[in-house]
Design a protein around this motif. Structure first.
Motif, PDB file in Angstrom:
ATOM      1  N   LYS A  20       1.237  -1.395  -0.018  1.00  0.00           N
ATOM      2  CA  LYS A  20      -0.498   0.470   0.028  1.00  0.00           C
ATOM      3  C   LYS A  20       0.579   1.122   0.038  1.00  0.00           C
ATOM      4  O   LYS A  20       0.612   2.322  -0.619  1.00  0.00           O
ATOM      5  CB  LYS A  20      -0.864  -0.048   1.082  1.00  0.00           C
ATOM      6  CG  LYS A  20      -2.175  -1.121   1.014  1.00  0.00           C
ATOM      7  CD  LYS A  20      -3.217  -1.198   2.047  1.00  0.00           C
ATOM      8  CE  LYS A  20      -3.715  -2.293   2.305  1.00  0.00           C
ATOM      9  NZ  LYS A  20      -4.326  -2.191   3.646  1.00  0.00           N
ATOM     10  N   THR A  21       2.099   0.687   0.862  1.00  0.00           N
ATOM     11  CA  THR A  21       2.805   2.657   1.087  1.00  0.00           C
ATOM     12  C   THR A  21       3.660   2.447  -0.441  1.00  0.00           C
ATOM     13  O   THR A  21       3.653   3.105  -1.026  1.00  0.00           O
ATOM     14  CB  THR A  21       4.028   1.868   1.635  1.00  0.00           C
ATOM     15  OG1 THR A  21       3.342   1.648   2.878  1.00  0.00           O
ATOM     16  CG2 THR A  21       4.981   2.925   1.672  1.00  0.00           C
ATOM     17  N   GLY A  22       3.503   1.534  -1.013  1.00  0.00           N
ATOM     18  CA  GLY A  22       3.761   1.805  -3.043  1.00  0.00           C
ATOM     19  C   GLY A  22       3.247   2.114  -3.402  1.00  0.00           C
ATOM     20  O   GLY A  22       3.900   3.004  -4.526  1.00  0.00           O
ATOM     21  N   VAL A  23       1.895   1.730  -3.202  1.00  0.00           N
ATOM     22  CA  VAL A  23       0.788   2.269  -4.507  1.00  0.00           C
ATOM     23  C   VAL A  23       1.092   4.047  -3.770  1.00  0.00           C
ATOM     24  O   VAL A  23       0.488   5.069  -4.914  1.00  0.00           O
ATOM     25  CB  VAL A  23      -0.612   1.984  -4.391  1.00  0.00           C
ATOM     26  CG1 VAL A  23      -1.495   2.876  -4.935  1.00  0.00           C
ATOM     27  CG2 VAL A  23      -0.388   0.691  -4.287  1.00  0.00           C
ATOM     28  N   LEU A  24       1.122   4.138  -3.144  1.00  0.00           N
ATOM     29  CA  LEU A  24       0.909   5.913  -2.170  1.00  0.00           C
ATOM     30  C   LEU A  24       2.279   6.505  -2.668  1.00  0.00           C
ATOM     31  O   LEU A  24       1.732   7.705  -3.102  1.00  0.00           O
ATOM     32  CB  LEU A  24       0.699   6.327  -0.382  1.00  0.00           C
ATOM     33  CG  LEU A  24       0.878   7.375  -0.259  1.00  0.00           C
ATOM     34  CD1 LEU A  24      -0.452   8.431  -0.675  1.00  0.00           C
ATOM     35  CD2 LEU A  24       0.541   7.285   1.557  1.00  0.00           C
ATOM     36  N   LEU A  60      -2.819   1.111 -11.573  1.00  0.00           N
ATOM     37  CA  LEU A  60      -2.522   1.807 -10.799  1.00  0.00           C
ATOM     38  C   LEU A  60      -3.634   2.543  -9.990  1.00  0.00           C
ATOM     39  O   LEU A  60      -4.015   2.908  -8.278  1.00  0.00           O
ATOM     40  CB  LEU A  60      -0.788   2.997 -10.800  1.00  0.00           C
ATOM     41  CG  LEU A  60      -0.454   3.700  -9.536  1.00  0.00           C
ATOM     42  CD1 LEU A  60      -0.817   3.136  -7.979  1.00  0.00           C
ATOM     43  CD2 LEU A  60      -0.197   4.460  -9.946  1.00  0.00           C
ATOM     44  N   LEU A  61      -4.782   2.602 -10.576  1.00  0.00           N
ATOM     45  CA  LEU A  61      -5.888   3.481 -10.540  1.00  0.00           C
ATOM     46  C   LEU A  61      -6.511   3.217  -9.523  1.00  0.00           C
ATOM     47  O   LEU A  61      -7.284   3.330  -8.824  1.00  0.00           O
ATOM     48  CB  LEU A  61      -6.061   4.034 -11.278  1.00  0.00           C
ATOM     49  CG  LEU A  61      -5.912   5.421 -12.402  1.00  0.00           C
ATOM     50  CD1 LEU A  61      -6.363   5.363 -14.134  1.00  0.00           C
ATOM     51  CD2 LEU A  61      -6.138   6.992 -12.261  1.00  0.00           C
ATOM     52  N   VAL A  65      -8.517   2.985  -5.767  1.00  0.00           N
ATOM     53  CA  VAL A  65      -9.613   2.586  -5.554  1.00  0.00           C
ATOM     54  C   VAL A  65     -10.225   2.257  -4.114  1.00  0.00           C
ATOM     55  O   VAL A  65     -10.703   2.518  -3.571  1.00  0.00           O
ATOM     56  CB  VAL A  65     -10.908   2.947  -6.979  1.00  0.00           C
ATOM     57  CG1 VAL A  65     -12.051   2.747  -6.893  1.00  0.00           C
ATOM     58  CG2 VAL A  65     -10.416   4.170  -7.540  1.00  0.00           C
ATOM     59  N   ALA A  66      -9.538   1.198  -4.528  1.00  0.00           N
ATOM     60  CA  ALA A  66      -9.645  -0.047  -3.693  1.00  0.00           C
ATOM     61  C   ALA A  66      -8.749  -0.030  -2.292  1.00  0.00           C
ATOM     62  O   ALA A  66      -9.494   0.076  -1.531  1.00  0.00           O
ATOM     63  CB  ALA A  66      -8.734  -1.190  -4.008  1.00  0.00           C
ATOM     64  N   MET A  67      -8.247   1.553  -2.261  1.00  0.00           N
ATOM     65  CA  MET A  67      -8.124   2.334  -1.210  1.00  0.00           C
ATOM     66  C   MET A  67      -8.318   3.180  -0.492  1.00  0.00           C
ATOM     67  O   MET A  67      -8.353   3.520   0.602  1.00  0.00           O
ATOM     68  CB  MET A  67      -5.906   2.404  -1.293  1.00  0.00           C
ATOM     69  CG  MET A  67      -5.117   1.339  -1.148  1.00  0.00           C
ATOM     70  SD  MET A  67      -3.636   1.404  -1.928  1.00  0.00           S
ATOM     71  CE  MET A  67      -3.062   2.823  -0.078  1.00  0.00           C
ATOM     72  N   CYS A  83      -7.807  14.023  -0.838  1.00  0.00           N
ATOM     73  CA  CYS A  83      -6.627  13.330  -1.689  1.00  0.00           C
ATOM     74  C   CYS A  83      -6.581  14.783  -2.280  1.00  0.00           C
ATOM     75  O   CYS A  83      -5.261  15.582  -3.019  1.00  0.00           O
ATOM     76  CB  CYS A  83      -6.882  12.566  -2.848  1.00  0.00           C
ATOM     77  SG  CYS A  83      -6.491  10.967  -1.581  1.00  0.00           S
ATOM     78  N   ARG A  84      -7.398  15.600  -2.190  1.00  0.00           N
ATOM     79  CA  ARG A  84      -7.653  17.341  -3.285  1.00  0.00           C
ATOM     80  C   ARG A  84      -6.747  17.366  -2.081  1.00  0.00           C
ATOM     81  O   ARG A  84      -5.922  18.322  -2.868  1.00  0.00           O
ATOM     82  CB  ARG A  84      -9.381  17.310  -3.816  1.00  0.00           C
ATOM     83  CG  ARG A  84      -8.901  18.240  -5.098  1.00  0.00           C
ATOM     84  CD  ARG A  84     -10.176  18.764  -5.490  1.00  0.00           C
ATOM     85  NE  ARG A  84     -11.328  17.754  -5.957  1.00  0.00           N
ATOM     86  CZ  ARG A  84     -12.476  16.661  -5.192  1.00  0.00           C
ATOM     87  NH1 ARG A  84     -13.002  17.552  -4.168  1.00  0.00           N
ATOM     88  NH2 ARG A  84     -12.566  15.791  -5.467  1.00  0.00           N
TER      89      ARG A  84
END
Ligand SMILES: C[S@@+](CC[C@H](N)C(=O)[O-])C[C@H]1O[C@@H](n2cnc3c(N)ncnc32)[C@H](O)[C@@H]1O
Length: 331
Positions: A20-24, A60-61, A65-67, A83-84
């Motif tokens: 999850k860290t990697g995705v962010l 990635l997108l 969304v899942a996160m 996030c915005r």
């Protein structure tokens, strides 16, 4: 205290957090949240704006969304309001610098076993000589301090003080907030010459050029010129070993007028050194990145202040997200 009961699922969840860290980190590094902005975009549009392969962007997108970081409606992707606010560069509350700083630490954390075996750092300070790394480190400190300063500054009465020394003040965030809260106060941010452009930019942004100046210096090897009513040492001692901490504190105390005050803001460990969690983890981060840095306990910091002649040392109660704490004393 009885140890927590862990089942294999819990342990695997803990072990896999870095996915999850990697995705962010990837999304922040690609500046995806800024690219999406206020829009609702298809994967194709986002891929074109990122100049990236659609195959990777789509995965990635969907992971975002899942996160619950992005929202997907009829095949179009939009930022969540969080996030915005925090991850788009268009927002004044952007915290991407500190996330990129974390990203730069990942490689060294993957070699923690080596640092534990040898007792030596695996990350060199020269890593921070890279301009991009220095920016994310210093502006990351700005991100963190901007969140915390409004909570900490009211806990410290500087209303009758005239000149504050913000030692190792980085971009000057705390000096700025102390000056905003105390109209009669001026401040000097003392830091390495490479920090000057970041501090000057931030001080200018807050229109405090006439009340806050920047002094180039190395607090280990250089003197601290001037006389101050208060010294603020925020997150600098953990970068040094006990001997250099005593040296830095002594220099700060010598630069104080009689009855001046010194405040230490640090990730403070319990005297048993095994918590709170963040300071205990942070001490490993210092093992990875410094020769002698570590998180210190309240007792260790109190002893350092006492050796420098500081009296009436007390903990100022504060509840902060990363368990940082405040110690105050008088000369
Ligand atoms: C973790 S940052 C803390 C910044 C700021 N005090 C805060 O709490 O947001 C540590 C700061 O100490 C500065 N620093 C590190 N070694 C230094 C030295 N030898 N002399 C002066 N400043 C130093 C760094 O440039 C950086 O700005």
């Amino acid at each position: 205290m009885a140890a927590r009961q862990w089942n294999p699922g819990d342990l695997l969840e803990l072990s896999g957090y870095f996915w999850k860290t990697g995705v962010l980190h990837a999304a922040v590094k690609l500046d995806l949240f800024t690219v999406i902005g206020d829009g609702q975009l298809t994967c194709d549009e986002i891929s074109r704006r990122l100049n990236a392969a659609q195959k990777g962007v789509e995965r990635l997108l969907n992971a975002l969304v899942a996160m619950e970081l992005l929202v997907k409606t009829h095949g179009k992707y939009a930022n969540s309001s969080s996030c915005r606010t925090f991850l788009s560069k268009e927002s004044t509350k952007y915290i991407g610098h500190i996330i990129m700083h974390h990203h730069h630490l990942v490689e060294s954390w993957s070699r923690l076993d080596q640092a534990v075996l040898s007792g030596d750092p695996v990350r060199t300070r020269t890593s921070f000589s890279k301009e991009e790394w220095r920016e994310s480190f210093l502006m990351g400190m700005f991100n963190l301090a901007m969140g915390l300063a409004p909570q900490l500054v009211p806990l410290i009465d500087l209303s009758s003080q005239q000149h504050l020394l913000d030692l190792g003040g980085g971009p000057g965030t705390y000096a700025i907030h102390f000056c905003l809260a105390n109209s009669g106060l001026r401040a000097t941010v003392y830091d390495l010459p490479t920090t000057r452009p970041f501090a000057e930019k931030t001080i200018k942004q807050f229109n405090l050029v006439d009340r806050i100046n920047f002094a180039d210096g190395n607090y280990i090897t250089d003197p601290i010129e001037g006389q101050y009513d208060a010294a603020w040492l925020s997150h600098i001692l953990h970068g040094e070993g006990p001997e250099d901490c005593r040296l830095i504190i002594q220099k700060a105390v010598d630069a104080l007028r009689p009855q001046g005050i010194i405040i230490i803001h640090e990730f403070i460990l319990k005297n048993s050194m095994d918590g709170p969690l963040f300071p205990a983890l942070f001490s490993l981060n210092m093992l990875l990145g410094t020769e002698a840095g570590q998180a210190y306990s309240e007792q260790q910091l109190t002893d350092m202040l006492a050796v420098a002649g500081i009296k009436n040392i007390r903990r100022i109660p504060a509840q902060t997200p990363n368990d940082s704490g405040l110690l105050l004393g008088e000369k």
